[in-house]
Design a protein around this motif. Structure first.
Motif, PDB file in Angstrom:
ATOM      1  N   TYR A 142      18.272  28.045 -49.596  1.00  0.00           N
ATOM      2  CA  TYR A 142      17.441  28.276 -48.418  1.00  0.00           C
ATOM      3  C   TYR A 142      18.170  27.806 -47.158  1.00  0.00           C
ATOM      4  O   TYR A 142      18.258  28.522 -46.158  1.00  0.00           O
ATOM      5  N   ARG A 174      12.528  38.368 -41.190  1.00  0.00           N
ATOM      6  CA  ARG A 174      11.756  38.764 -42.376  1.00  0.00           C
ATOM      7  C   ARG A 174      12.376  38.217 -43.653  1.00  0.00           C
ATOM      8  O   ARG A 174      11.675  37.719 -44.536  1.00  0.00           O
ATOM      9  N   ARG A 177      11.668  34.504 -43.785  1.00  0.00           N
ATOM     10  CA  ARG A 177      10.258  34.254 -44.133  1.00  0.00           C
ATOM     11  C   ARG A 177      10.054  34.433 -45.632  1.00  0.00           C
ATOM     12  O   ARG A 177       9.398  33.613 -46.280  1.00  0.00           O
ATOM     13  N   ALA A 178      10.625  35.484 -46.200  1.00  0.00           N
ATOM     14  CA  ALA A 178      10.508  35.707 -47.648  1.00  0.00           C
ATOM     15  C   ALA A 178      11.140  34.545 -48.423  1.00  0.00           C
ATOM     16  O   ALA A 178      10.587  34.084 -49.428  1.00  0.00           O
ATOM     17  N   SER A 180      11.406  31.482 -47.374  1.00  0.00           N
ATOM     18  CA  SER A 180      10.518  30.331 -47.189  1.00  0.00           C
ATOM     19  C   SER A 180       9.329  30.408 -48.139  1.00  0.00           C
ATOM     20  O   SER A 180       8.944  29.408 -48.765  1.00  0.00           O
ATOM     21  N   GLN A 181       8.758  31.583 -48.284  1.00  0.00           N
ATOM     22  CA  GLN A 181       7.616  31.761 -49.187  1.00  0.00           C
ATOM     23  C   GLN A 181       8.034  31.571 -50.645  1.00  0.00           C
ATOM     24  O   GLN A 181       7.298  30.985 -51.437  1.00  0.00           O
ATOM     25  N   ARG A 182       9.207  32.027 -50.976  1.00  0.00           N
ATOM     26  CA  ARG A 182       9.724  31.853 -52.346  1.00  0.00           C
ATOM     27  C   ARG A 182       9.917  30.374 -52.655  1.00  0.00           C
ATOM     28  O   ARG A 182       9.509  29.901 -53.720  1.00  0.00           O
ATOM     29  N   ALA A 184       8.421  27.826 -51.197  1.00  0.00           N
ATOM     30  CA  ALA A 184       7.100  27.183 -51.244  1.00  0.00           C
ATOM     31  C   ALA A 184       6.420  27.451 -52.584  1.00  0.00           C
ATOM     32  O   ALA A 184       5.806  26.545 -53.165  1.00  0.00           O
ATOM     33  N   ALA A 185       6.541  28.667 -53.090  1.00  0.00           N
ATOM     34  CA  ALA A 185       5.931  29.009 -54.378  1.00  0.00           C
ATOM     35  C   ALA A 185       6.527  28.173 -55.507  1.00  0.00           C
ATOM     36  O   ALA A 185       5.802  27.675 -56.369  1.00  0.00           O
ATOM     37  N   GLU A 188       5.324  24.611 -55.308  1.00  0.00           N
ATOM     38  CA  GLU A 188       3.908  24.489 -55.678  1.00  0.00           C
ATOM     39  C   GLU A 188       3.660  24.832 -57.140  1.00  0.00           C
ATOM     40  O   GLU A 188       2.533  24.789 -57.604  1.00  0.00           O
ATOM     41  N   ARG A 190       4.216  27.772 -58.584  1.00  0.00           N
ATOM     42  CA  ARG A 190       3.896  29.184 -58.816  1.00  0.00           C
ATOM     43  C   ARG A 190       5.190  29.919 -59.135  1.00  0.00           C
ATOM     44  O   ARG A 190       6.246  29.591 -58.601  1.00  0.00           O
TER      45      ARG A 190
END
Length: 191
Positions: A142, A174, A177-178, A180-182, A184-185, A188, A190
């Motif tokens: 990241y 974009r 952001r993807a 970052s979401q990956r 975070a998942a 967490e 997920r």
């Protein structure tokens, strides 16, 4: 501690010979010593080699070879993940055998793969650390992505036509952001 008052020249320390603070914090200086045991990618691969099939499946689903900085680690991850996805044993012996069957253990690159596999196998990271190592590798990837984005923007500023600059910036945003979401998942728990 020597003060400079000593008669022994080997013990004398003067301020003129003390290293400058800037010499100690030179950002240009690289550490030449590489340690497999301190490399989080190697730690992940070690724990993956020892992981049970279900844990290994979750790990290879969470990562890609592009998440690895060192090409040899990316190549080993690919070999391990192919075995895991095929439902085959993915320990070091089977990884080595697979590399051998594919003709990937000869020559300079083959020696690098074989040495890296041996080093990784023997650093002793238990499979219970696999989830933490996944997050650590993704964190490094990241951050690397932001450095690459900055380089890409700098290059675009020099080379792209003006009407393409903003869209280039948006595409990088974009992608970041993807990423970052990956991350975070994964943090967490997920998939």
């Amino acid at each position: 501690m020597p003060t400079g008052d000593s008669k022994d020249p080997d013990v004398t320390l003067s301020l003129a010979t003390a290293p400058d603070f800037d010499d100690l914090t030179d950002n240009e200086a690289e550490i030449d010593e590489y340690s497999t045991a301190l490399d989080v990618e190697a730690q992940l691969l070690c724990s993956l080699l020892w992981a049970p099939a279900e844990s290994a499946k979750r790990a290879v689903a969470a990562l890609t070879s592009a998440d690895f900085y060192r090409p040899v680690n990316a190549a080993l991850f690919t070999a391990i993940s192919e075995l895991v996805e095929a439902g085959k044993p993915h320990n070091s012996a089977h990884v080595f055998t697979t590399l051998q069957q594919e003709g990937r253990t000869s020559g300079h690159l083959g020696k690098q793969l074989t040495k890296a596999l041996t080093d990784i196998t023997t650093i002793g990271v238990p499979f219970v650390e696999l989830e933490h190592n996944i997050a650590a590798v993704l964190t490094q990837a990241y951050r690397r992505g932001f450095r690459e984005a900055a380089r890409s923007l700098a290059q675009a500023a020099e080379e792209l036509p003006e009407d393409q600059l903003f869209e280039h910036l948006l595409s990088i945003g974009r992608e970041r952001r993807a990423a970052s979401q990956r991350l975070a998942a994964i943090r967490e728990g997920r998939p």
